[in-house]
Write a protein that holds these residues in place. Structure first.
Motif, PDB file in Angstrom:
ATOM      1  N   GLY A 291       0.992  -1.228   0.035  1.00  0.00           N
ATOM      2  CA  GLY A 291      -0.035   0.064  -0.096  1.00  0.00           C
ATOM      3  C   GLY A 291       0.934   1.264  -0.031  1.00  0.00           C
ATOM      4  O   GLY A 291       2.090   1.099   0.478  1.00  0.00           O
ATOM      5  N   ASP A 292       0.356   2.201  -0.540  1.00  0.00           N
ATOM      6  CA  ASP A 292       1.150   3.542  -0.725  1.00  0.00           C
ATOM      7  C   ASP A 292       1.380   4.038   0.602  1.00  0.00           C
ATOM      8  O   ASP A 292       2.478   4.820   0.968  1.00  0.00           O
ATOM      9  CB  ASP A 292       0.425   4.627  -1.662  1.00  0.00           C
ATOM     10  CG  ASP A 292       0.346   4.180  -3.085  1.00  0.00           C
ATOM     11  OD1 ASP A 292       1.147   3.199  -3.250  1.00  0.00           O
ATOM     12  OD2 ASP A 292      -0.500   4.577  -3.918  1.00  0.00           O
ATOM     13  N   ASP A 293       0.540   4.109   1.436  1.00  0.00           N
ATOM     14  CA  ASP A 293       0.440   4.558   2.984  1.00  0.00           C
ATOM     15  C   ASP A 293       0.958   3.527   3.655  1.00  0.00           C
ATOM     16  O   ASP A 293       0.026   2.563   4.371  1.00  0.00           O
ATOM     17  CB  ASP A 293      -0.783   5.472   3.315  1.00  0.00           C
ATOM     18  CG  ASP A 293      -0.552   6.315   4.858  1.00  0.00           C
ATOM     19  OD1 ASP A 293      -0.151   5.651   5.309  1.00  0.00           O
ATOM     20  OD2 ASP A 293      -1.307   7.355   4.711  1.00  0.00           O
ATOM     21  N   ARG A 294       2.152   3.404   4.397  1.00  0.00           N
ATOM     22  CA  ARG A 294       2.477   2.328   5.252  1.00  0.00           C
ATOM     23  C   ARG A 294       1.755   2.457   6.540  1.00  0.00           C
ATOM     24  O   ARG A 294       1.472   1.219   7.041  1.00  0.00           O
ATOM     25  CB  ARG A 294       4.074   2.467   5.516  1.00  0.00           C
ATOM     26  CG  ARG A 294       4.657   1.216   6.304  1.00  0.00           C
ATOM     27  CD  ARG A 294       6.214   1.216   6.565  1.00  0.00           C
ATOM     28  NE  ARG A 294       6.564   0.037   7.258  1.00  0.00           N
ATOM     29  CZ  ARG A 294       6.346  -0.217   8.395  1.00  0.00           C
ATOM     30  NH1 ARG A 294       5.798   0.744   9.188  1.00  0.00           N
ATOM     31  NH2 ARG A 294       6.803  -1.432   9.054  1.00  0.00           N
ATOM     32  N   ASP A 295       1.691   3.643   7.226  1.00  0.00           N
ATOM     33  CA  ASP A 295       0.814   3.560   8.427  1.00  0.00           C
ATOM     34  C   ASP A 295      -0.813   2.841   8.259  1.00  0.00           C
ATOM     35  O   ASP A 295      -0.951   2.016   9.137  1.00  0.00           O
ATOM     36  CB  ASP A 295       0.793   4.822   8.951  1.00  0.00           C
ATOM     37  CG  ASP A 295       2.009   5.513   9.395  1.00  0.00           C
ATOM     38  OD1 ASP A 295       2.754   4.649   9.800  1.00  0.00           O
ATOM     39  OD2 ASP A 295       2.216   6.617   9.538  1.00  0.00           O
ATOM     40  N   LYS A 296      -1.328   3.323   7.164  1.00  0.00           N
ATOM     41  CA  LYS A 296      -2.573   2.946   6.815  1.00  0.00           C
ATOM     42  C   LYS A 296      -2.626   1.133   6.595  1.00  0.00           C
ATOM     43  O   LYS A 296      -3.304   0.659   6.952  1.00  0.00           O
ATOM     44  CB  LYS A 296      -3.216   3.410   5.570  1.00  0.00           C
ATOM     45  CG  LYS A 296      -3.847   4.917   6.035  1.00  0.00           C
ATOM     46  CD  LYS A 296      -4.539   5.388   4.750  1.00  0.00           C
ATOM     47  CE  LYS A 296      -4.883   6.934   5.284  1.00  0.00           C
ATOM     48  NZ  LYS A 296      -5.574   7.601   4.103  1.00  0.00           N
TER      49      LYS A 296
END
Length: 318
Positions: free
Chosen positions: A219-224
């Motif tokens: 995913g592009d947003d690691r935290d998400k």
């Protein structure tokens, strides 16, 4: 060189989604498929659990890739004689491209008849006898068996593949690895632990394949991505034998309160750093694995397959 396959998680996806993923996996360059065999998902957030043998029939008409169950428990919920018939038919449908991965199971899936859940030692003994029964039935000859755990009375499989399906045995400790070396055509384990590979080889599995599986979240947003894994698959990080003995998704949800997002971030490959994904899979190759199956957590399969097609798989197989 290791072969890389895609892991179809029946716990998280509907039948239609699984079939779509199988086709996408073939297009992305994965050379084989693995599929889980569950009666229940691990938790309600995963929310699915189609019957694996129906899925294999559908897969046989959707893709041309080999399929392995990771893994089936042929000892409690399904009698080994019934499992043998399902596996033999799968071998015919897949033109010999089916492998039966088996293990001692989890109470989550096997308690549904209300049977007592045995200790690991008893379950291992049951699995050994079940493998003996299934191998006898794969011959297509009439089988009668009176064993410690199972009775088979004048049973014969009339639909069998030209060659019996290989039976790969799952295990997560040295005793299970030794059992796999003694009775299995291959060994299934989920962590890139060279010691378990060596234990399997030493117990008789020297020339037989070792199979592993790992879940990631591209995913592009690691935290998400970490948040998504924490919501859907915190069970991956439960310690000890909890995964084998807890009986319901509700119990797994309670136990998963032990797992924090920080633990997920440290243990699960999340985000869009291709080098991290490559390193995760390369660890299995370096530990001596012959086949590695990768499953994408969450709905963003298109980005996952694009990245693995263009970057991750070429780096590992080129």
């Amino acid at each position: 060189m290791a072969a890389f396959g895609y892991f179809l998680s029946c716990e998280e996806f509907t039948p239609a989604q699984l079939l779509d993923q199988a086709r996408r996996a073939a297009d992305a360059g994965f050379t084989r498929l693995a599929i889980s065999d569950h009666y229940h998902p691990w938790n309600d957030a995963q929310g699915s659990s189609p019957f694996v043998w129906s899925m294999i029939g559908a897969l046989s008409r959707s893709v041309d890739l080999p399929v392995t169950t990771l893994v089936t428990c042929p000892t409690v919920r399904l009698h080994p004689a019934v499992t043998a018939q399902a596996a033999a038919t799968s071998g015919v449908l897949l033109n010999g491209r089916f492998t039966l991965g088996v293990g001692t199971g989890e109470a989550l899936n096997e308690h549904v008849h209300g049977d007592r859940w045995p200790s690991f030692a008893e379950r291992a003994d049951m699995l050994e006898e079940a493998v003996e029964v299934m191998r006898a039935l794969f011959t297509g000859e009439e089988v009668s068996h009176r064993g410690r755990h199972y009775t088979v009375d004048n049973a014969r499989l009339y639909t069998t593949p030209a060659d019996p399906p290989p039976i790969h045995v799952s295990g997560f400790g040295p005793n299970a690895a030794a059992l796999a070396g003694r009775i299995g055509d291959g060994f299934v384990t989920m962590t890139p632990d060279r010691r378990l590979v060596d234990a399997f080889r030493a117990a008789g599995g020297a020339a037989r394949p070792v199979i592993g599986g790992v879940k990631v979240c591209w995913g592009d947003d690691r935290d998400k991505a970490v948040e998504l894994v924490h919501r859907l698959w915190p069970t991956e990080l439960l310690p000890g034998e909890l995964a084998q003995i807890l009986p319901t998704p509700a119990h797994f949800e309670q136990a998963s309160e032990l797992v924090t997002p920080e633990m997920i971030g440290e243990a699960v490959t999340c985000g869009n750093d291709a080098d991290q994904h490559i390193a995760t899979l390369r660890a299995y190759v370096e530990a001596g694995f012959d086949e590695v199956y990768v499953g994408q957590i969450g709905p963003d399969n298109e980005a996952f397959f694009d990245a693995y097609r263009s970057t991750v798989l070429p780096a590992l197989t080129g």
